[in-house]
Design a protein around this motif. Structure first.
Motif, short mmCIF file in Angstrom:
data_model
loop_
_atom_site.label_atom_id
_atom_site.label_comp_id
_atom_site.label_asym_id
_atom_site.label_seq_id
_atom_site.Cartn_x
_atom_site.Cartn_y
_atom_site.Cartn_z
N LYS A 127 0.81 -1.21 0.00
CA LYS A 127 0.00 0.00 0.00
C LYS A 127 0.85 1.27 0.00
CE LYS A 127 -4.16 -1.74 0.05
NZ LYS A 127 -5.11 -1.49 -1.07
N VAL A 128 2.14 1.10 0.32
CA VAL A 128 3.06 2.24 0.31
C VAL A 128 4.26 1.89 -0.58
CG1 VAL A 128 2.40 3.10 2.56
CG2 VAL A 128 4.20 1.39 2.40
N LYS A 129 4.90 2.89 -1.10
CA LYS A 129 6.07 2.69 -1.95
C LYS A 129 7.28 2.36 -1.07
CE LYS A 129 8.64 4.91 -5.70
NZ LYS A 129 8.76 6.15 -6.52
N THR A 130 7.92 1.25 -1.39
CA THR A 130 9.11 0.82 -0.65
C THR A 130 10.24 0.56 -1.64
OG1 THR A 130 8.56 -1.53 -0.75
CG2 THR A 130 7.63 -0.27 1.09
N LYS A 131 11.40 0.27 -1.09
CA LYS A 131 12.55 -0.04 -1.95
C LYS A 131 12.28 -1.28 -2.78
CE LYS A 131 17.56 -0.74 -1.81
NZ LYS A 131 18.77 -0.85 -0.93
N GLU A 132 11.65 -2.29 -2.17
CA GLU A 132 11.35 -3.53 -2.88
C GLU A 132 10.14 -3.36 -3.81
OE1 GLU A 132 11.63 -3.31 0.42
OE2 GLU A 132 13.66 -4.18 0.65
N CYS A 133 9.14 -2.66 -3.35
CA CYS A 133 7.91 -2.45 -4.14
C CYS A 133 7.84 -0.98 -4.54
CB CYS A 133 6.68 -2.84 -3.34
SG CYS A 133 6.57 -4.60 -2.97
N SER A 134 8.48 -0.67 -5.64
CA SER A 134 8.58 0.73 -6.08
C SER A 134 7.85 0.99 -7.40
CB SER A 134 10.04 1.12 -6.24
OG SER A 134 10.67 0.28 -7.20
N ILE A 135 7.28 -0.06 -8.00
CA ILE A 135 6.61 0.09 -9.30
C ILE A 135 5.12 0.32 -9.07
CG2 ILE A 135 6.05 -1.04 -11.48
CD1 ILE A 135 8.59 -2.73 -11.13
N PRO A 136 4.56 1.42 -9.58
CA PRO A 136 3.12 1.67 -9.41
C PRO A 136 2.30 0.54 -10.03
CG PRO A 136 4.23 3.64 -10.21
CD PRO A 136 5.23 2.52 -10.31
N TYR A 137 1.29 0.10 -9.29
CA TYR A 137 0.37 -0.89 -9.83
C TYR A 137 -0.78 -0.14 -10.49
CZ TYR A 137 -2.89 -4.82 -10.12
OH TYR A 137 -3.77 -5.79 -10.57
N VAL A 138 -0.90 -0.29 -11.80
CA VAL A 138 -1.89 0.47 -12.57
C VAL A 138 -3.24 -0.25 -12.49
CG1 VAL A 138 -2.43 1.58 -14.76
CG2 VAL A 138 -0.04 1.27 -14.08
N ASN A 139 -3.98 0.00 -11.40
CA ASN A 139 -5.34 -0.52 -11.28
C ASN A 139 -6.30 0.50 -11.89
OD1 ASN A 139 -5.42 1.53 -9.36
ND2 ASN A 139 -5.19 0.13 -7.63
N ILE A 140 -7.61 0.25 -11.77
CA ILE A 140 -8.61 1.15 -12.36
C ILE A 140 -8.48 2.57 -11.83
CG2 ILE A 140 -11.08 1.63 -12.55
CD1 ILE A 140 -10.34 -0.60 -14.33
N LYS A 141 -8.25 2.68 -10.52
CA LYS A 141 -8.13 4.01 -9.89
C LYS A 141 -6.94 4.78 -10.46
CE LYS A 141 -8.24 6.09 -5.27
NZ LYS A 141 -8.23 5.80 -3.81
N ALA A 142 -5.81 4.08 -10.61
CA ALA A 142 -4.62 4.74 -11.16
C ALA A 142 -4.82 5.10 -12.62
CB ALA A 142 -3.41 3.82 -11.00
N PHE A 143 -5.50 4.22 -13.34
CA PHE A 143 -5.73 4.44 -14.78
C PHE A 143 -6.68 5.60 -15.03
CE2 PHE A 143 -8.44 2.89 -18.49
CZ PHE A 143 -7.64 3.51 -19.45
N GLU A 144 -7.81 5.62 -14.35
CA GLU A 144 -8.83 6.63 -14.63
C GLU A 144 -8.57 7.95 -13.92
OE1 GLU A 144 -12.93 5.86 -15.28
OE2 GLU A 144 -12.71 3.75 -14.78
N LYS A 145 -8.03 7.90 -12.69
CA LYS A 145 -7.90 9.12 -11.90
C LYS A 145 -6.45 9.52 -11.63
CE LYS A 145 -12.29 8.25 -9.53
NZ LYS A 145 -12.97 8.08 -8.22
N ASN A 146 -5.51 8.72 -12.14
CA ASN A 146 -4.08 8.98 -11.92
C ASN A 146 -3.74 9.03 -10.43
OD1 ASN A 146 -1.49 9.29 -12.96
ND2 ASN A 146 -1.62 11.53 -12.93
N VAL A 147 -4.45 8.21 -9.64
CA VAL A 147 -4.21 8.12 -8.20
C VAL A 147 -3.58 6.76 -7.91
CG1 VAL A 147 -5.23 8.09 -5.90
CG2 VAL A 147 -6.12 9.66 -7.64
N ILE A 148 -2.32 6.76 -7.50
CA ILE A 148 -1.61 5.50 -7.24
C ILE A 148 -1.72 5.16 -5.76
CG2 ILE A 148 0.63 4.33 -7.35
CD1 ILE A 148 1.37 6.41 -9.55
N ASP A 149 -2.33 4.03 -5.45
CA ASP A 149 -2.46 3.62 -4.05
C ASP A 149 -1.90 2.22 -3.78
OD1 ASP A 149 -4.35 2.12 -5.33
OD2 ASP A 149 -6.08 2.90 -4.24
N GLU A 150 -1.24 1.62 -4.80
CA GLU A 150 -0.63 0.31 -4.62
C GLU A 150 0.68 0.23 -5.43
OE1 GLU A 150 -4.18 -2.86 -3.81
OE2 GLU A 150 -3.97 -2.17 -5.87
#
Length: 419
Positions: free
Chosen positions: A33-56
């Protein structure tokens, strides 16, 4: 055989499935749910795609990656068929990446837009709808030379720009009409609509200019009195507080979601048994002449019950039964006025959902004009509000027609008839 006839020379027609390169996204095994060193790639879900809001975020292992401005289509869910351009990240499992080789990006984008309504309304699946691949991949893609593609894109954008200006004007008029409605209600219950000088051709200008000093301190017009809502009502109650037993049919059960534009939408309601209805207190059974008033969440919306029909309602709605000496329509209109909504807002309590308590509702201050003025106010208001309704209908028709025109422009563009 192609459905497209008389296409210009040097233009090609291809089946979309034979031309487009597509790949569906995957659900990552690891999501943060937060950006970390290991998980740094935005997951493009519907929210990120339609609203440009990255939450994963994810580590990218086993994922399908997408680049900025890649074409994406929503494959699953209520928005299936919706297309847009991507952000850089790992492609979500409900999205598909589409690549149009050697085609102007905007040309491809508008082509997909032209098919959205059909793809969305013909989605497959019972639980979660999804794009019908047999429909999508069998579309015929008209491919003109590159320079013609750009000409078509330019023409589409020129026409869309003019259309957008018209839509913006309609929406501005719609908002101005909403403000005017509220002004009418405000003027009516400051006593301005009952004065002959305000019912002249220039009444709006007169009402706006007159009486600012007199009314800004809440001074009532001559002959008016201030009354509590409870003094004008036989009762002020609400719906049953116990969870109602649901039924497949029977007596409609109204919630706030069924209240729209100061009316009740009975087309999508729950139902209660006749037994449940019969056991309700009489103060919780609406009758013709009552007024419902939403008190929780979307509070402050009155509904006049001007029909004979058995129904019951949830506790988040109040019931006002006016005295026989009170003009019901007049009370219905004053409950819509800014003066009363201001009292509802000031007395509403709560955090997640604001609620106007029945005690507060009963104590609303209602400016009461003489009986002769009550009917006059109703007549003046209904005359002016009828004009507003007709204007609003024209605006809504214009907005609907604009969407149809937008689809017509795209249809012509991809049948080779726009340039």
């Amino acid at each position: 055989m192609s459905k497209l006839n008389n296409i210009p020379k040097h233009w090609q027609v291809k089946k979309l499935g034979e031309y487009v390169v597509s790949v569906k996204g995957k659900k990552p095994k690891r999501i943060s749910k937060v950006k970390t060193k290991e998980c740094s790639i935005p997951y493009v879900n519907i929210k990120a795609f339609e609203k440009n809001v990255i939450d994963e975020y994810t580590d990218g292992v086993g994922c399908v990656l997408c680049e900025k401005d890649d074409f994406l289509m929503v494959w699953d869910g209520s928005r299936s068929g919706f297309v847009g351009k991507s952000i850089k990240g790992a492609l979500g499992s409900t999205l598909v990446k589409l690549n149009f080789p050697d085609i102007n990006n905007d040309y491809a984008y508008y082509f997909l837009q032209s098919k959205f309504i059909e793809i969305n309304t013909r989605a497959k699946g019972v639980g979660i709808p999804h794009v019908d691949p047999n429909l999508l991949w069998n579309y015929e893609l008209l491919i003109p030379p590159k320079e013609t593609q750009q000409l078509i894109v330019s023409k589409i954008e020129e026409l869309f720009s003019e259309l957008d200006k018209g839509v913006e004007s309609l929406k501005t008029a719609q908002q101005q009409l909403k403000v005017y409605r509220q002004s009418l209600l405000k003027w009516a219950f400051e006593g301005k609509l009952t004065k002959s000088e305000f019912r002249s051709q220039n009444s709006e200008l007169a009402m706006a200019a007159e009486g600012k000093e007199k009314y800004r301190n809440g001074e009532l017009p001559e002959g008016w009195r201030m009354k509590k809502l409870s003094e004008l009502s036989v009762l002020v109650s609400d719906g049953d507080h116990l969870p109602p037993p649901k039924s497949e049919s029977g007596i409609p059960f109204i919630t706030i979601s069924n209240i729209k534009n100061n009316t009740i939408d009975f087309s999508q309601t729950m139902f209660m048994t006749e037994k449940y209805y019969n056991e309700l207190k009489e103060s919780r059974k609406p009758i013709k002449g009552d007024i419902l008033y939403s008190v929780t969440g979307s509070f402050g919306i009155p509904v006049l019950i001007n029909f004979d029909k058995k129904f019951c309602f949830q506790r988040h709605i109040g019931l006002i039964r006016p005295q026989k000496s009170t003009n019901t329509k007049w009370l219905f209109y004053i409950l819509q006025s800014p003066q009363i909504f201001k009292q509802a807002t000031e007395t509403a309590t709560g955090t997640a959902q604001k609620t106007v308590a029945l005690k507060s509702l009963r104590n609303f201050d209602i400016p009461l004009p003489p009986i002769s003025d009550q009917q006059l106010i109703v007549s003046e208001l209904e005359s002016k509000l009828t004009v507003c309704d007709k204007i609003e209908e024209t605006i809504n028709n214009g907005l609907q027609q604009s969407e149809g025109l937008r689809q017509s422009i795209l249809k012509q563009a991809f049948e080779g008839r726009l340039v």
